[in-house]
Enzyme design. Structure first.
Site, PDB file in Angstrom:
ATOM      1  N   ASN A  76      45.425  75.794  28.445  1.00 13.52           N
ATOM      2  CA  ASN A  76      44.086  76.600  28.869  1.00 13.52           C
ATOM      3  C   ASN A  76      44.635  77.803  29.654  1.00 13.52           C
ATOM      4  O   ASN A  76      45.257  78.071  30.484  1.00 13.52           O
ATOM      5  CB  ASN A  76      43.323  75.547  29.539  1.00 13.52           C
ATOM      6  CG  ASN A  76      41.979  76.150  30.081  1.00 13.52           C
ATOM      7  OD1 ASN A  76      41.807  77.356  30.153  1.00 13.52           O
ATOM      8  ND2 ASN A  76      41.088  75.159  30.342  1.00 13.52           N
ATOM      9  N   ALA A 139      30.250  73.713  28.111  1.00 14.92           N
ATOM     10  CA  ALA A 139      31.679  74.067  27.510  1.00 14.92           C
ATOM     11  C   ALA A 139      31.703  75.504  27.533  1.00 14.92           C
ATOM     12  O   ALA A 139      30.794  76.211  27.035  1.00 14.92           O
ATOM     13  CB  ALA A 139      31.216  73.578  25.880  1.00 14.92           C
ATOM     14  N   GLY A 140      33.159  75.975  27.630  1.00 14.63           N
ATOM     15  CA  GLY A 140      33.325  77.361  27.687  1.00 14.63           C
ATOM     16  C   GLY A 140      33.175  77.989  26.641  1.00 14.63           C
ATOM     17  O   GLY A 140      33.012  79.348  26.531  1.00 14.63           O
ATOM     18  N   HIS A 146      36.986  71.306  21.477  1.00 16.81           N
ATOM     19  CA  HIS A 146      38.251  71.241  22.117  1.00 16.81           C
ATOM     20  C   HIS A 146      38.360  70.209  23.085  1.00 16.81           C
ATOM     21  O   HIS A 146      37.213  70.020  23.895  1.00 16.81           O
ATOM     22  CB  HIS A 146      38.610  72.516  22.788  1.00 16.81           C
ATOM     23  CG  HIS A 146      37.686  73.187  23.768  1.00 16.81           C
ATOM     24  ND1 HIS A 146      36.470  73.760  23.290  1.00 16.81           N
ATOM     25  CD2 HIS A 146      37.540  73.203  25.056  1.00 16.81           C
ATOM     26  CE1 HIS A 146      35.798  74.272  24.346  1.00 16.81           C
ATOM     27  NE2 HIS A 146      36.343  73.798  25.464  1.00 16.81           N
TER      28      HIS A 146
END
Length: 199
Positions: A76, A139-140, A146
């Site tokens: 990440n 969620a980014g 992911h």
């Protein structure tokens, strides 16, 4: 009462003691600055999906530690802890229910391998594993599935992220990537677990 948030913005706060409510056992940490992230989500356009772009780059540049048939594993870029990994399918698919059986199986297998590798190389005491499904869930990158694998150690949380909005990461991403990639088994299967001798 007027207070300032971590960016110095002035806002008003008032006691909730006079509000109509039923008390419960929860302690609450109010983080209004996170609303911008949740609402806007820092979502990339489809043409700039970082999880579609990453496999087209070399492993070192993309922070990839392992490649499978249907999925790959990378660090990440904004880790919660050193060794924070993501397992992503190559296919641009948004949610877990849209993944194929083969993708689901490889996500699970690579997650297990990641846990074994991180335990071996960094002596992790535990893990947070999970997926944020959709923009509303935080969620980014909401459009590309992911799974997060976050290694944890005793007392790895302190006042820094809570009070100062800062996370101290003691190791550089490139160094962690090289170490994890070197320890990842060539077959993608189980790696040697130093604790297995005592089981």
């Amino acid at each position: 009462m007027e207070v300032r948030d971590i960016d110095g913005e002035l806002y008003s706060a008032e006691s909730s003691a006079a509000f109509a409510a039923v008390p419960d056992s929860f302690q609450r940490l109010w983080t209004p600055h996170r609303l911008v992230y949740i609402e806007n989500g820092q979502q990339p356009g489809e043409e700039a999906c970082p999880f579609c772009v990453a496999p087209t780059l070399d492993d070192e540049q993309a922070l990839i530690v392992a490649r499978g048939v249907h999925c790959y594993v990378l660090l990440n870029l904004f880790p919660y802890n050193s060794g924070h990994l993501l397992v992503c399918p190559y296919r641009h698919v948004a949610t877990y229910d849209l993944a194929t059986d083969e993708e689901v199986a490889e996500i699970a297998s690579m997650t297990q391998t990641a846990m074994r590798v991180l335990t071996a190389v960094s002596n992790a005491h535990g893990f947070n594993i999970g997926m944020n499904q959709g923009k509303i869930a935080g969620a980014g990158v909401a459009e590309h599935l992911h799974q997060h694998i976050v290694p944890r150690w005793g007392q790895d949380s302190n006042f820094f992220p809570i009070i100062a909005g800062t996370k101290a990461i003691p190791r550089l991403l490139g160094d962690v990537r090289a170490e994890v990639a070197a320890a990842w088994p060539a077959s993608g299967g189980p790696t040697t677990d130093p604790t297995e001798q005592t089981r």
